[in-house]
Design a protein around this motif. Sequence first.
Motif, short mmCIF file in Angstrom:
data_model
loop_
_atom_site.label_atom_id
_atom_site.label_comp_id
_atom_site.label_asym_id
_atom_site.label_seq_id
_atom_site.Cartn_x
_atom_site.Cartn_y
_atom_site.Cartn_z
N GLY A 282 40.78 -2.13 80.75
CA GLY A 282 39.34 -2.22 80.55
C GLY A 282 38.70 -3.05 81.63
N ARG A 283 37.46 -2.74 81.91
CA ARG A 283 36.66 -3.51 82.87
C ARG A 283 35.28 -3.74 82.25
N TRP A 284 34.70 -4.90 82.51
CA TRP A 284 33.36 -5.15 82.01
C TRP A 284 32.58 -5.95 83.04
N ASP A 285 31.31 -5.67 83.07
CA ASP A 285 30.39 -6.36 83.97
C ASP A 285 29.11 -6.68 83.21
N GLN A 286 28.57 -7.86 83.49
CA GLN A 286 27.25 -8.22 82.95
C GLN A 286 26.38 -8.75 84.09
N MET A 287 25.10 -8.45 83.99
CA MET A 287 24.11 -8.86 84.98
C MET A 287 24.55 -8.46 86.38
N ASN A 288 24.84 -7.17 86.53
CA ASN A 288 25.23 -6.61 87.83
C ASN A 288 26.40 -7.34 88.45
N GLY A 289 27.35 -7.72 87.63
CA GLY A 289 28.57 -8.32 88.15
C GLY A 289 28.55 -9.82 88.23
N ALA A 290 27.43 -10.45 87.83
CA ALA A 290 27.40 -11.91 87.82
C ALA A 290 28.47 -12.46 86.88
N LEU A 291 28.69 -11.73 85.79
CA LEU A 291 29.82 -12.00 84.91
C LEU A 291 30.65 -10.73 84.85
N HIS A 292 31.94 -10.86 85.03
CA HIS A 292 32.77 -9.66 85.03
C HIS A 292 34.21 -10.04 84.68
N GLY A 293 35.00 -9.05 84.35
CA GLY A 293 36.39 -9.29 84.04
C GLY A 293 37.12 -7.98 83.80
N LEU A 323 31.07 -11.92 75.16
CA LEU A 323 29.71 -12.19 74.74
C LEU A 323 29.08 -13.22 75.66
N SER A 324 27.80 -13.05 75.93
CA SER A 324 27.05 -14.03 76.69
C SER A 324 25.62 -14.02 76.17
N ASN A 325 24.80 -14.93 76.68
CA ASN A 325 23.41 -14.95 76.24
C ASN A 325 22.62 -13.76 76.78
N ARG A 326 23.22 -13.00 77.68
CA ARG A 326 22.57 -11.83 78.23
C ARG A 326 23.01 -10.52 77.56
N GLY A 327 24.10 -10.57 76.82
CA GLY A 327 24.54 -9.33 76.19
C GLY A 327 25.98 -9.38 75.76
N MET A 328 26.54 -8.20 75.58
CA MET A 328 27.91 -8.08 75.07
C MET A 328 28.57 -6.84 75.67
N ALA A 329 29.84 -6.97 76.01
CA ALA A 329 30.66 -5.83 76.44
C ALA A 329 31.91 -5.81 75.58
N ASP A 330 32.18 -4.64 75.01
CA ASP A 330 33.28 -4.52 74.05
C ASP A 330 34.06 -3.25 74.36
N LEU A 346 39.42 5.83 72.01
CA LEU A 346 38.88 4.80 72.90
C LEU A 346 37.48 4.43 72.40
N PHE A 347 37.21 3.14 72.39
CA PHE A 347 35.92 2.64 71.90
C PHE A 347 35.29 1.78 72.99
N ALA A 348 34.00 2.00 73.25
CA ALA A 348 33.27 1.20 74.24
C ALA A 348 31.87 0.93 73.72
N ARG A 349 31.41 -0.30 73.89
CA ARG A 349 30.07 -0.68 73.43
C ARG A 349 29.50 -1.74 74.36
N THR A 350 28.22 -1.62 74.65
CA THR A 350 27.52 -2.62 75.45
C THR A 350 26.18 -2.92 74.80
#
Length: 479
Positions: A282-293, A323-330, A346-350
Amino acid sequence: MFVFPKASSVPGFVGSLFLFASPGVAGVHAVDNAVITIDAVDRTVKVTTDRHIVADSSSDPDLEEWDGHADFSHPRHGTAEAIQSFSINEDGLEGNMVVSSSLKRRLREASSLLEVTFTVSHPDYGSPDGTWGWDGASPLEALYGGRSGLDSMPACRLVAEGALRYEGVTRSAFFPTIDSQEGVSKFGQHGDRGAMGFSLIRQGDVLERHVLALHRNNDEAEVRLSTELVPGVYVLSVECGLLADPRRPNATVLGDVFMHLGISFEAIEIGSVEPLSTRVSGRWDQMNGALHGSWEARSDHDPIATPDFSPFPDQTWIQHTHLSNRGMADGGAVYEIAPTYLSGFLFARTVQRSGAADSDDTSSTVDMDIDFELESTTDVGIAALGAFRNELSSLNHNEGTCLISIRNNATGALVYQDFLQADDSAADGRQFAESHDWLTLPAGSYRMEASNISISRDASDDDSGNENGFWFGLAFERP
């Protein structure tokens, strides 16, 4: 806002995962208990004389082992006894019946009866549960024309071996009368002295009937049969006994009757696939990659190379949430592999929180790769079902995409690919998209690739969210 799943739960599933019961690795093997269910059992041994009834019986369907014995003895006239010893479980049944009489008078009946009612069914093929709103066929059901198509396919094979024998039976003795397709035998008919043996009945129709009729003092027969069973309720009746001629109630009834019967229920292997390895990531990004993993788990299906504590064995749900104050990636995944199919979810949620910049996307991608080996040319059915829901009406805000493909590992060639994607109507409720097809693949090594992508963006005015569920299934049949 949506309610997203807890880490301990599998969205879209109730109870155990999924689809087929798992047969053995090659050939025909014992059926999982999800296919055969013992509904009722009637076991009876009985000796009846003109003045006495001695009987033993059991109707407990959970009792696997039972030894029944009934006997009568008279100091001047002799003895009679009936014995039954059968073990019964969802893999099959096996045992013996013995009836004997040396009574010179008074015997009315010495008999042993076994009746087993059992249900043959395909296991749950994994239609998504009601929380997703799906009321159609699951992916693998769709490959076979829906549930009714699957129910017309044999679910297992009944294999039986038996031996029937009687010795020294007098002319005044009868066997039990056994139902047949032509009707029920009756005492008094010329030349008809009954029969001993067993029969298999479904919905009133006699599918198998194997008996040894009483024509002479001594006789024997062996039975070997194999028959395929479709889903339904069956009744297996086994009878062995000696009855007095009702026209001659005081006549001598002598003889020994023996029956051995062994029945097994075996899975029908319609195809074969050998798994090599499984990887989920799995890959996730928040705020255009400011947070990612990213995250990954892998299983090697070589039982020597990888022990039982492999990080991602089949039928195990794996999930990662950020989870962050900007959103969630699951995101999460689960899969199952058996010799004739493989399947997964497969389950994906943002979620993009209000106040995020228009350009700050949040995404969650879940990928699954399964390498498998086909030993010979195989018909491969591929089915996919995607469920999509957006919290805002425009795809400019949210995006859900599911992908399934198959590649030839030797050449890298793409032999199959299909996309499932949401449109604007996914904001009005959960939207479904499905596909299914069959193709023929030569022997070789292949990789199935599945992806589930959820993207939320442009949430300046309101929270924005996207949720995808992606079920897929592959079935394998010999051409």
